[in-house]
Design a protein around this motif. Structure first.
Motif, PDB file in Angstrom:
ATOM      1  N   GLU A 149       3.075   1.591 -52.897  1.00  0.00           N
ATOM      2  CA  GLU A 149       2.398   0.894 -53.911  1.00  0.00           C
ATOM      3  C   GLU A 149       1.118   0.081 -53.672  1.00  0.00           C
ATOM      4  O   GLU A 149       0.203  -0.191 -54.545  1.00  0.00           O
ATOM      5  N   GLN A 150       0.992   0.069 -52.245  1.00  0.00           N
ATOM      6  CA  GLN A 150      -0.317  -0.699 -51.837  1.00  0.00           C
ATOM      7  C   GLN A 150      -1.511   0.443 -51.510  1.00  0.00           C
ATOM      8  O   GLN A 150      -2.545   0.195 -51.484  1.00  0.00           O
ATOM      9  N   ASN A 151      -1.055   1.831 -51.851  1.00  0.00           N
ATOM     10  CA  ASN A 151      -1.946   2.877 -51.458  1.00  0.00           C
ATOM     11  C   ASN A 151      -3.193   2.784 -52.282  1.00  0.00           C
ATOM     12  O   ASN A 151      -4.256   3.193 -51.612  1.00  0.00           O
ATOM     13  N   PRO A 152      -3.053   2.522 -53.602  1.00  0.00           N
ATOM     14  CA  PRO A 152      -4.591   2.299 -54.511  1.00  0.00           C
ATOM     15  C   PRO A 152      -5.474   1.481 -53.652  1.00  0.00           C
ATOM     16  O   PRO A 152      -6.693   1.749 -53.826  1.00  0.00           O
ATOM     17  N   THR A 156      -9.683   1.537 -52.203  1.00  0.00           N
ATOM     18  CA  THR A 156     -10.751   0.966 -52.810  1.00  0.00           C
ATOM     19  C   THR A 156     -11.153   0.057 -51.844  1.00  0.00           C
ATOM     20  O   THR A 156     -12.430  -0.386 -51.539  1.00  0.00           O
ATOM     21  N   LEU A 157     -10.483  -0.609 -50.443  1.00  0.00           N
ATOM     22  CA  LEU A 157     -10.884  -1.161 -49.613  1.00  0.00           C
ATOM     23  C   LEU A 157     -11.504  -0.363 -48.452  1.00  0.00           C
ATOM     24  O   LEU A 157     -11.867  -0.861 -47.627  1.00  0.00           O
ATOM     25  N   GLY A 158     -11.315   0.865 -48.595  1.00  0.00           N
ATOM     26  CA  GLY A 158     -11.889   1.795 -47.538  1.00  0.00           C
ATOM     27  C   GLY A 158     -11.046   2.055 -46.273  1.00  0.00           C
ATOM     28  O   GLY A 158     -11.301   2.485 -45.405  1.00  0.00           O
ATOM     29  N   GLN A 159      -9.635   1.512 -46.374  1.00  0.00           N
ATOM     30  CA  GLN A 159      -8.590   1.457 -45.424  1.00  0.00           C
ATOM     31  C   GLN A 159      -8.270   2.988 -45.255  1.00  0.00           C
ATOM     32  O   GLN A 159      -7.691   3.501 -44.396  1.00  0.00           O
ATOM     33  N   LEU A 172      -0.846   5.812 -62.527  1.00  0.00           N
ATOM     34  CA  LEU A 172       0.145   4.984 -63.194  1.00  0.00           C
ATOM     35  C   LEU A 172       0.083   3.761 -62.423  1.00  0.00           C
ATOM     36  O   LEU A 172      -0.057   2.379 -62.664  1.00  0.00           O
ATOM     37  N   ILE A 173       0.600   3.991 -61.001  1.00  0.00           N
ATOM     38  CA  ILE A 173       0.611   2.859 -60.124  1.00  0.00           C
ATOM     39  C   ILE A 173      -0.605   2.064 -59.861  1.00  0.00           C
ATOM     40  O   ILE A 173      -0.619   0.818 -59.749  1.00  0.00           O
ATOM     41  N   ALA A 174      -1.826   2.691 -59.748  1.00  0.00           N
ATOM     42  CA  ALA A 174      -3.039   2.409 -59.453  1.00  0.00           C
ATOM     43  C   ALA A 174      -3.286   1.249 -60.736  1.00  0.00           C
ATOM     44  O   ALA A 174      -3.668   0.189 -60.355  1.00  0.00           O
ATOM     45  N   GLU A 175      -3.095   1.484 -61.813  1.00  0.00           N
ATOM     46  CA  GLU A 175      -3.501   0.584 -62.938  1.00  0.00           C
ATOM     47  C   GLU A 175      -2.307  -0.469 -63.180  1.00  0.00           C
ATOM     48  O   GLU A 175      -2.611  -1.680 -63.255  1.00  0.00           O
ATOM     49  N   GLU A 176      -0.998  -0.306 -63.228  1.00  0.00           N
ATOM     50  CA  GLU A 176      -0.100  -1.081 -63.470  1.00  0.00           C
ATOM     51  C   GLU A 176      -0.068  -2.087 -62.412  1.00  0.00           C
ATOM     52  O   GLU A 176       0.349  -3.278 -62.577  1.00  0.00           O
TER      53      GLU A 176
END
Length: 232
Positions: A149-152, A156-159, A172-176
């Motif tokens: 769930e933290q992958n999006p 965006t953080l460049g990790q 879906l996960i990224a938005e929700e």
């Protein structure tokens, strides 16, 4: 022992919307009525055609995957049926299919023409997931986390440069979970049918009953109707 009338059949799944999800939004659930999703509804349509008493629970994928193996009258969905897993279970389905997709952040300029071109990038994955395991086995640089769930956010953080997940699940996960829209699907490199994976210790006659029931649900148009409900 078989899963005849009065016997219990235990079915496990994970939080993987839109295929499986807890109505509470949590990553676990203890009752069938608290679990929804494409594959969940397909499995319920199958079980409604049988006299078996079933218990459905949502758990962490790695835990459930290991728990089901070696236990009679236990099943796990949605499980990607791959050559590596073929002999680990008896298979009932297919249910739906997953598209193995590499996503990049909305502002990324990464483009890929082949999977091999992704070797230069750091890829966020999900521990125990078939797509992540495949890339790890092939020598890719994968950060495999217990939860996906933290992958999006890692994108965006460049990790991480890329995220490997199903084509429907990623956005879906990224938005929700994070309010992130516009993820870039840079490569779809495989498609795999998903099944109910039943332990090898379960009576093959039970597996035949389950397969007949899912075939009946498909012939009646129920599976296509369920898929349309979630994807249209």
């Amino acid at each position: 022992m078989s899963a005849n009338d009065g016997e219990r059949f235990y079915i496990f799944t994970e939080s993987y919307p839109p295929y499986n999800a807890a109505v509470t939004g949590q990553s676990f659930a203890h009752e069938a009525e608290d679990i929804t999703g494409i594959c969940t509804d397909m499995v319920k349509a199958m079980m409604s055609r049988l006299d078996y008493h079933f218990i459905m629970k949502m758990r962490d994928w790695s835990l459930a995957y290991n728990w089901v193996q070696g236990r009679e009258n236990h099943g796990l969905f949605c499980t990607a049926r791959t050559e590596e897993r073929e002999n680990e279970f008896q298979w009932v389905g297919p249910l739906a299919s997953i598209e193995w997709t590499l996503f990049a952040a909305p502002d990324s300029d990464i483009t890929l023409n082949s999977l091999d071109e992704a070797r230069q990038y750091k890829i966020a994955g999900y521990k125990g997931d078939v797509m992540s395991d495949y890339l790890i086995d092939e020598g890719f640089d994968v950060i495999a986390n217990v939860s996906g769930e933290q992958n999006p956010r890692r994108l965006t953080l460049g990790q991480a440069d890329l995220w490997v997940t199903d084509g429907a699940v990623g956005p879906l996960i990224a938005e929700e979970k994070h309010g992130i829209t516009g993820l870039k699907p840079v490569l779809v490199f495989r498609e795999t049918p998903m099944y109910l994976a039943v332990s090898n210790e379960t009576d093959p006659e039970v597996v035949e009953d389950l397969q007949s029931a899912i075939d009946e649900a498909r012939a009646a148009g129920e599976l296509s109707a369920i898929l349309a409900e979630y994807t249209q």
